[in-house]
Write a protein that holds these residues in place. Structure first.
Motif, PDB file in Angstrom:
ATOM      1  N   VAL A  15       0.843  -1.187   0.000  1.00 42.26           N
ATOM      2  CA  VAL A  15       0.000   0.000   0.000  1.00 42.26           C
ATOM      3  C   VAL A  15       0.884   1.245   0.000  1.00 42.26           C
ATOM      4  O   VAL A  15       1.977   1.250   0.556  1.00 42.26           O
ATOM      5  N   ILE A  16       0.398   2.287  -0.646  1.00 43.44           N
ATOM      6  CA  ILE A  16       1.058   3.587  -0.621  1.00 43.44           C
ATOM      7  C   ILE A  16       0.552   4.337   0.596  1.00 43.44           C
ATOM      8  O   ILE A  16      -0.664   4.504   0.771  1.00 43.44           O
ATOM      9  N   THR A  17       1.471   4.780   1.452  1.00 45.29           N
ATOM     10  CA  THR A  17       1.054   5.420   2.689  1.00 45.29           C
ATOM     11  C   THR A  17       1.403   6.909   2.757  1.00 45.29           C
ATOM     12  O   THR A  17       0.936   7.608   3.645  1.00 45.29           O
ATOM     13  N   ALA A  18       2.237   7.401   1.851  1.00 51.62           N
ATOM     14  CA  ALA A  18       2.598   8.823   1.815  1.00 51.62           C
ATOM     15  C   ALA A  18       3.240   9.106   0.465  1.00 51.62           C
ATOM     16  O   ALA A  18       3.707   8.187  -0.219  1.00 51.62           O
ATOM     17  N   TRP A  19       3.268  10.373   0.081  1.00 53.21           N
ATOM     18  CA  TRP A  19       3.919  10.724  -1.177  1.00 53.21           C
ATOM     19  C   TRP A  19       4.314  12.192  -1.182  1.00 53.21           C
ATOM     20  O   TRP A  19       3.877  12.980  -0.337  1.00 53.21           O
ATOM     21  N   SER A  20       5.195  12.532  -2.136  1.00 58.17           N
ATOM     22  CA  SER A  20       5.646  13.915  -2.266  1.00 58.17           C
ATOM     23  C   SER A  20       5.898  14.192  -3.741  1.00 58.17           C
ATOM     24  O   SER A  20       6.003  13.270  -4.557  1.00 58.17           O
ATOM     25  N   ALA A  21       6.017  15.466  -4.078  1.00 58.58           N
ATOM     26  CA  ALA A  21       6.249  15.833  -5.475  1.00 58.58           C
ATOM     27  C   ALA A  21       7.026  17.139  -5.564  1.00 58.58           C
ATOM     28  O   ALA A  21       6.779  18.079  -4.811  1.00 58.58           O
ATOM     29  N   VAL A  22       7.963  17.166  -6.483  1.00 50.44           N
ATOM     30  CA  VAL A  22       8.632  18.397  -6.904  1.00 50.44           C
ATOM     31  C   VAL A  22       8.332  18.498  -8.395  1.00 50.44           C
ATOM     32  O   VAL A  22       8.822  17.690  -9.184  1.00 50.44           O
ATOM     33  N   SER A  23       7.514  19.461  -8.772  1.00 52.07           N
ATOM     34  CA  SER A  23       6.964  19.482 -10.122  1.00 52.07           C
ATOM     35  C   SER A  23       7.007  20.890 -10.714  1.00 52.07           C
ATOM     36  O   SER A  23       7.345  21.855 -10.019  1.00 52.07           O
ATOM     37  N   PRO A  24       6.648  21.024 -11.992  1.00 52.28           N
ATOM     38  CA  PRO A  24       6.562  22.364 -12.585  1.00 52.28           C
ATOM     39  C   PRO A  24       5.519  23.260 -11.923  1.00 52.28           C
ATOM     40  O   PRO A  24       5.496  24.459 -12.188  1.00 52.28           O
ATOM     41  N   PHE A  25       4.699  22.694 -11.044  1.00 57.42           N
ATOM     42  CA  PHE A  25       3.761  23.521 -10.272  1.00 57.42           C
ATOM     43  C   PHE A  25       4.433  24.136  -9.046  1.00 57.42           C
ATOM     44  O   PHE A  25       3.903  25.082  -8.455  1.00 57.42           O
ATOM     45  N   GLY A  26       5.562  23.576  -8.644  1.00 54.14           N
ATOM     46  CA  GLY A  26       6.270  24.082  -7.478  1.00 54.14           C
ATOM     47  C   GLY A  26       6.834  22.954  -6.640  1.00 54.14           C
ATOM     48  O   GLY A  26       6.684  21.771  -6.949  1.00 54.14           O
ATOM     49  N   ILE A  27       7.482  23.323  -5.552  1.00 52.98           N
ATOM     50  CA  ILE A  27       8.088  22.345  -4.652  1.00 52.98           C
ATOM     51  C   ILE A  27       7.088  21.975  -3.571  1.00 52.98           C
ATOM     52  O   ILE A  27       6.646  22.836  -2.806  1.00 52.98           O
ATOM     53  N   GLY A  28       6.717  20.705  -3.517  1.00 50.05           N
ATOM     54  CA  GLY A  28       5.791  20.242  -2.507  1.00 50.05           C
ATOM     55  C   GLY A  28       4.549  19.595  -3.092  1.00 50.05           C
ATOM     56  O   GLY A  28       4.103  19.940  -4.194  1.00 50.05           O
ATOM     57  N   LYS A  29       3.994  18.661  -2.328  1.00 53.36           N
ATOM     58  CA  LYS A  29       2.795  17.935  -2.756  1.00 53.36           C
ATOM     59  C   LYS A  29       1.598  18.858  -2.889  1.00 53.36           C
ATOM     60  O   LYS A  29       0.796  18.721  -3.831  1.00 53.36           O
ATOM     61  N   ASP A  30       1.463  19.811  -1.978  1.00 58.62           N
ATOM     62  CA  ASP A  30       0.297  20.703  -2.017  1.00 58.62           C
ATOM     63  C   ASP A  30       0.252  21.509  -3.310  1.00 58.62           C
ATOM     64  O   ASP A  30      -0.829  21.728  -3.884  1.00 58.62           O
ATOM     65  N   GLU A  31       1.417  21.963  -3.764  1.00 59.21           N
ATOM     66  CA  GLU A  31       1.467  22.720  -5.020  1.00 59.21           C
ATOM     67  C   GLU A  31       1.058  21.836  -6.193  1.00 59.21           C
ATOM     68  O   GLU A  31       0.349  22.274  -7.104  1.00 59.21           O
ATOM     69  N   PHE A  32       1.495  20.582  -6.165  1.00 64.60           N
ATOM     70  CA  PHE A  32       1.135  19.667  -7.245  1.00 64.60           C
ATOM     71  C   PHE A  32      -0.366  19.393  -7.241  1.00 64.60           C
ATOM     72  O   PHE A  32      -1.012  19.429  -8.296  1.00 64.60           O
ATOM     73  N   VAL A  33      -0.922  19.098  -6.079  1.00 66.28           N
ATOM     74  CA  VAL A  33      -2.352  18.799  -5.980  1.00 66.28           C
ATOM     75  C   VAL A  33      -3.180  19.967  -6.502  1.00 66.28           C
ATOM     76  O   VAL A  33      -4.099  19.792  -7.318  1.00 66.28           O
ATOM     77  N   ALA A  34      -2.859  21.169  -6.033  1.00 69.89           N
ATOM     78  CA  ALA A  34      -3.612  22.351  -6.459  1.00 69.89           C
ATOM     79  C   ALA A  34      -3.475  22.583  -7.955  1.00 69.89           C
ATOM     80  O   ALA A  34      -4.460  22.871  -8.658  1.00 69.89           O
ATOM     81  N   GLY A  35      -2.260  22.439  -8.475  1.00 72.87           N
ATOM     82  CA  GLY A  35      -2.027  22.711  -9.883  1.00 72.87           C
ATOM     83  C   GLY A  35      -2.671  21.704 -10.802  1.00 72.87           C
ATOM     84  O   GLY A  35      -3.299  22.069 -11.805  1.00 72.87           O
ATOM     85  N   VAL A  36      -2.546  20.417 -10.468  1.00 75.05           N
ATOM     86  CA  VAL A  36      -3.069  19.395 -11.364  1.00 75.05           C
ATOM     87  C   VAL A  36      -4.593  19.358 -11.353  1.00 75.05           C
ATOM     88  O   VAL A  36      -5.230  19.126 -12.389  1.00 75.05           O
ATOM     89  N   LEU A  37      -5.212  19.600 -10.212  1.00 70.83           N
ATOM     90  CA  LEU A  37      -6.672  19.595 -10.157  1.00 70.83           C
ATOM     91  C   LEU A  37      -7.279  20.821 -10.825  1.00 70.83           C
ATOM     92  O   LEU A  37      -8.385  20.766 -11.356  1.00 70.83           O
ATOM     93  N   ALA A  38      -6.520  21.908 -10.830  1.00 68.89           N
ATOM     94  CA  ALA A  38      -7.003  23.124 -11.498  1.00 68.89           C
ATOM     95  C   ALA A  38      -6.666  23.130 -12.982  1.00 68.89           C
ATOM     96  O   ALA A  38      -7.134  24.011 -13.720  1.00 68.89           O
ATOM     97  N   GLY A  39      -5.888  22.166 -13.443  1.00 70.07           N
ATOM     98  CA  GLY A  39      -5.471  22.142 -14.836  1.00 70.07           C
ATOM     99  C   GLY A  39      -4.587  23.319 -15.203  1.00 70.07           C
ATOM    100  O   GLY A  39      -4.582  23.778 -16.342  1.00 70.07           O
ATOM    101  N   LYS A  40      -3.821  23.783 -14.244  1.00 67.52           N
ATOM    102  CA  LYS A  40      -2.961  24.956 -14.442  1.00 67.52           C
ATOM    103  C   LYS A  40      -1.868  24.680 -15.473  1.00 67.52           C
ATOM    104  O   LYS A  40      -1.257  23.620 -15.483  1.00 67.52           O
ATOM    105  N   ASP A  41      -1.631  25.637 -16.358  1.00 64.81           N
ATOM    106  CA  ASP A  41      -0.566  25.530 -17.347  1.00 64.81           C
ATOM    107  C   ASP A  41       0.765  25.872 -16.676  1.00 64.81           C
ATOM    108  O   ASP A  41       0.965  26.985 -16.191  1.00 64.81           O
ATOM    109  N   ALA A  42       1.677  24.898 -16.633  1.00 65.09           N
ATOM    110  CA  ALA A  42       2.948  25.086 -15.923  1.00 65.09           C
ATOM    111  C   ALA A  42       4.082  25.499 -16.851  1.00 65.09           C
ATOM    112  O   ALA A  42       5.228  25.587 -16.409  1.00 65.09           O
TER     113      ALA A  42
END
Length: 371
Positions: A15-42
């Protein structure tokens, strides 16, 4: 390495119990979640003084300066892909807190990549060719030219003493790493596995992609980043409140020439059968969507099997560009993002499809969220 008796072989699904992301939306999982759900152009314009590639736009991690993100100590000769991976692992360990059940000796790390850092490899080779002597090179840059540098540095920086593995798999590397991580758990080689994939944007990668890109994928933007996940064995005694998703199965296939459709269809069938899932139980399907005919064929196969509505439930990855080795890992992150916002039905099955135009396809079936 010797594991303690507290890390036995297990037949339970991981099972996956935690995750993180450094993405073109920014550093951190919260930035990725917000960006990908909003369909933001990165995508953003590239600074010509910093980048000298063939394109003037790309999807790069904003403000990613190694010394500002990780500090000055130990970063003087660190390359970009290593910095992305070290940062993602740092955030994963920080955000998981004391939820990790294993010690450092029982924690493994599996990192997917394409070739490591193409820029580091080319820079080191060039220094040997243009220097007064072939051996007049900066020795501190040598580790960066080795494909497993990023994974090794992640372990060193964060004192992870379990198995350390690099999986070179191109676009399917994230799913290959997941499969390998599950094997470490099931064999008792580790009690917790940090797995994921990383890809950097660089001048070298941009030029390599420019020269290998087919006419039908002209204009595709490159992206970069790293997504990391904590994989553990499910609690065999009952519902596991830590679980964000249960990994039901991972499958891969190779194809030759124009056999992509047939290989992907077989891969989908195989992962559903191994996971004990019917097509009608699949709530969402995340397509990798490579540019050109490969992406078109992928969508055709998946739409024919599951319907357009099922594919539309998964956020599109187009807004962060072609993240190559990191693409499948970001796809899993996008599905967890949907589940985190309670858009997915409890126990719903999500399927991740990854297609590489070099002749490999892979699929993973996840049940999310769990319990």
């Amino acid at each position: 390495m010797t594991l303690s008796a507290s890390a036995p072989a297990t037949a339970t699904r991981p099972v996956i119990t935690a995750w993180s992301a450094v993405s073109p939306f920014g550093i951190g999982k919260d930035e990725f979640v917000a960006g990908v759900l909003a369909g933001k152009d990165a995508s953003s314009a590239l600074d010509s003084e910093e980048w000298a590639g063939p394109d003037d736009h790309a999807c790069v991690v904003p403000g990613f300066a190694l010394r500002e993100v990780l500090g000055k100590k130990g970063t003087r000769s660190m390359d970009r892909v290593t910095g992305l991976a070290v940062t993602a692992v740092r955030d994963l360990l920080r955000d998981s807190g004391d939820r990790r059940t294993a010690s450092d000796e029982e924690t493994a790390l599996v990192l997917g990549t394409t070739t490591g850092s193409a820029q580091s490899m080319m820079d080191f080779t060039r220094a040997s060719l243009v220097g007064e002597r072939p051996f007049y090179v900066d020795p501190s840059l040598m580790p960066n030219a080795v494909m497993n540098c990023a994974a090794g540095q992640c372990a060193i920086w964060h004192s992870l003493k379990g198995p350390n593995t690099t999986i070179a798999g191109g676009r399917v590397a994230g799913l290959s790493a997941l499969s390998y991580a599950g094997g470490l758990l099931s064999s008792g080689r580790a009690r917790t596995v940090l797995y994921g994939a990383a890809e950097e944007f660089s001048n070298a990668r941009a030029w390599l992609d420019h020269h290998r890109r087919g006419e039908d994928s002209t204009g595709a933007l490159l992206g970069e980043g790293c997504a990391m996940f904590m994989l553990e064995s499910a609690d065999p005694t009952g519902p596991d409140g830590r679980a964000l998703a249960e990994v039901l199965a991972v499958e891969s296939r190779v194809y030759f020439g124009d056999d992509l459709r047939e290989a992907l269809a077989a891969c989908v069938e195989g992962v559903l059968r191994r996971g004990g899932v019917d097509s009608g139980d699949v709530w969402a399907v995340s397509a990798s969507g490579p540019a050109g005919s490969a992406g078109e064929q992928e969508r055709e196969v998946l739409t024919g099997r599951f319907g357009a509505q099922v594919l539309e439930r998964a956020p599109s990855m187009a807004s962060i560009g072609d993240t190559a080795a990191a693409s499948a890992a970001f796809q899993i992150g996008s599905l967890l993002s949907v589940a985190e916002r309670s858009a997915a039905p409890e126990g719903g099955v999500a399927l991740v499809s990854s297609v590489d135009d070099n002749g490999v396809v892979a699929c993973a079936a996840l049940r999310l969220p769990v319990g």
